[in-house]
Design an enzyme around this catalytic site. Structure first.
Site, PDB file in Angstrom:
ATOM      1  N   ASP A  30       0.855  -1.185   0.000  1.00 55.73           N
ATOM      2  CA  ASP A  30       0.000   0.000   0.000  1.00 55.73           C
ATOM      3  C   ASP A  30       0.895   1.241   0.000  1.00 55.73           C
ATOM      4  O   ASP A  30       1.874   1.323   0.736  1.00 55.73           O
ATOM      5  CB  ASP A  30      -0.919   0.004   1.231  1.00 55.73           C
ATOM      6  CG  ASP A  30      -2.063   0.999   1.078  1.00 55.73           C
ATOM      7  OD1 ASP A  30      -3.228   0.557   0.977  1.00 55.73           O
ATOM      8  OD2 ASP A  30      -1.792   2.224   1.054  1.00 55.73           O
ATOM      9  N   GLY A  93     -15.734   3.201   3.504  1.00 52.72           N
ATOM     10  CA  GLY A  93     -14.592   4.015   3.086  1.00 52.72           C
ATOM     11  C   GLY A  93     -13.840   3.467   1.890  1.00 52.72           C
ATOM     12  O   GLY A  93     -12.675   3.810   1.693  1.00 52.72           O
ATOM     13  N   SER A  95     -12.217   3.435  -1.365  1.00 54.76           N
ATOM     14  CA  SER A  95     -11.811   4.572  -2.201  1.00 54.76           C
ATOM     15  C   SER A  95     -11.355   4.157  -3.592  1.00 54.76           C
ATOM     16  O   SER A  95     -11.250   4.987  -4.478  1.00 54.76           O
ATOM     17  CB  SER A  95     -10.694   5.368  -1.509  1.00 54.76           C
ATOM     18  OG  SER A  95      -9.544   4.567  -1.341  1.00 54.76           O
ATOM     19  N   HIS A 100     -10.379  -5.253  -3.092  1.00 55.14           N
ATOM     20  CA  HIS A 100      -9.023  -5.515  -2.605  1.00 55.14           C
ATOM     21  C   HIS A 100      -9.085  -5.848  -1.127  1.00 55.14           C
ATOM     22  O   HIS A 100      -9.954  -5.372  -0.403  1.00 55.14           O
ATOM     23  CB  HIS A 100      -8.104  -4.314  -2.842  1.00 55.14           C
ATOM     24  CG  HIS A 100      -8.666  -3.002  -2.390  1.00 55.14           C
ATOM     25  ND1 HIS A 100      -9.603  -2.310  -3.130  1.00 55.14           N
ATOM     26  CD2 HIS A 100      -8.438  -2.258  -1.273  1.00 55.14           C
ATOM     27  CE1 HIS A 100      -9.923  -1.199  -2.484  1.00 55.14           C
ATOM     28  NE2 HIS A 100      -9.249  -1.147  -1.351  1.00 55.14           N
TER      29      HIS A 100
HETATM   30  P1  AMP Z   1      -9.744   1.474   0.266  1.00 50.01           P
HETATM   31  O1  AMP Z   1      -9.837   2.792   0.959  1.00 50.01           O
HETATM   32  O2  AMP Z   1     -10.147   0.310   1.111  1.00 50.01           O
HETATM   33  O3  AMP Z   1     -10.436   1.488  -1.090  1.00 50.01           O
HETATM   34  O4  AMP Z   1      -8.200   1.242  -0.008  1.00 50.01           O
HETATM   35  C1  AMP Z   1      -7.513   1.766  -1.086  1.00 50.01           C
HETATM   36  C2  AMP Z   1      -6.065   1.697  -0.745  1.00 50.01           C
HETATM   37  O5  AMP Z   1      -5.306   1.835  -1.922  1.00 50.01           O
HETATM   38  C3  AMP Z   1      -5.585   2.781   0.215  1.00 50.01           C
HETATM   39  O6  AMP Z   1      -5.066   2.181   1.398  1.00 50.01           O
HETATM   40  C4  AMP Z   1      -4.525   3.525  -0.592  1.00 50.01           C
HETATM   41  O7  AMP Z   1      -3.442   3.949   0.206  1.00 50.01           O
HETATM   42  C5  AMP Z   1      -4.123   2.478  -1.600  1.00 50.01           C
HETATM   43  N1  AMP Z   1      -3.586   2.995  -2.851  1.00 50.01           N
HETATM   44  C6  AMP Z   1      -4.103   3.968  -3.632  1.00 50.01           C
HETATM   45  N2  AMP Z   1      -3.343   4.145  -4.728  1.00 50.01           N
HETATM   46  C7  AMP Z   1      -2.320   3.259  -4.639  1.00 50.01           C
HETATM   47  C8  AMP Z   1      -1.193   2.944  -5.465  1.00 50.01           C
HETATM   48  N3  AMP Z   1      -0.973   3.583  -6.625  1.00 50.01           N
HETATM   49  N4  AMP Z   1      -0.350   1.974  -5.059  1.00 50.01           N
HETATM   50  C9  AMP Z   1      -0.560   1.332  -3.888  1.00 50.01           C
HETATM   51  N5  AMP Z   1      -1.612   1.558  -3.076  1.00 50.01           N
HETATM   52  C10 AMP Z   1      -2.481   2.517  -3.444  1.00 50.01           C
END
Ligand code: AMP
Length: 114
Positions: A30, A93, A95, A100
């Site tokens: 992450d 939450g 995003s 995932h």
């Molecule tokens: P969620 O909020 O559960 O949808 O988690 C999305 C996650 O993706 C967050 O923890 C972000 O920090 C992570 N994230 C977003 N963009 C990237 C990226 N390019 N590479 C790695 N992690 C990412």
């Protein structure tokens, strides 16, 4: 070209710290870690969220669980403890609209989550 960030990571079009790959799933660090170990496990093929998972994804889900255990072992947190978290939908939450699993560990965590 897909507009989905995680599809683009799976296609190696967007750089990520990929740490493991199985036929149908990928794991990478992450970018904004919330714990000493914070890895995301994704299906390579696009699935928006938990509601998109059906019986046909049983094999995929088995790979996710197997990979989570392997990564926890490799990170040395299999015994100390870890969380495998899915944020599904706005109230949770989510995003990134590509399902995932967050593998989190290496520190003591609170319950209930915020
Ligand atoms: P969620 O909020 O559960 O949808 O988690 C999305 C996650 O993706 C967050 O923890 C972000 O920090 C992570 N994230 C977003 N963009 C990237 C990226 N390019 N590479 C790695 N992690 C990412």
């Amino acid at each position: 070209m897909s507009a989905c960030l995680f599809c683009r990571i799976a296609a190696h079009e967007v750089p990520a710290q990929i740490i493991a790959e199985m036929p149908d799933v990928l794991a990478f660090k992450d970018v904004n870690p919330q714990a000493p170990t914070h890895v995301l496990i994704i299906p390579k093929r696009h699935l928006g969220g938990m509601p998109d998972l059906t019986d046909e994804h049983a094999g995929l889900l088995a790979q996710v669980m197997r990979l989570a255990n392997q990564l926890a072992q490799a990170a040395g947190i299999a015994t100390s403890g870890f969380r495998l978290v899915v944020n599904s939908g706005p109230d949770a939450g989510q995003s990134v609209a590509h399902v995932h699993w967050h593998l989190l560990g290496g520190r003591r965590m609170a319950w209930p989550p915020g």
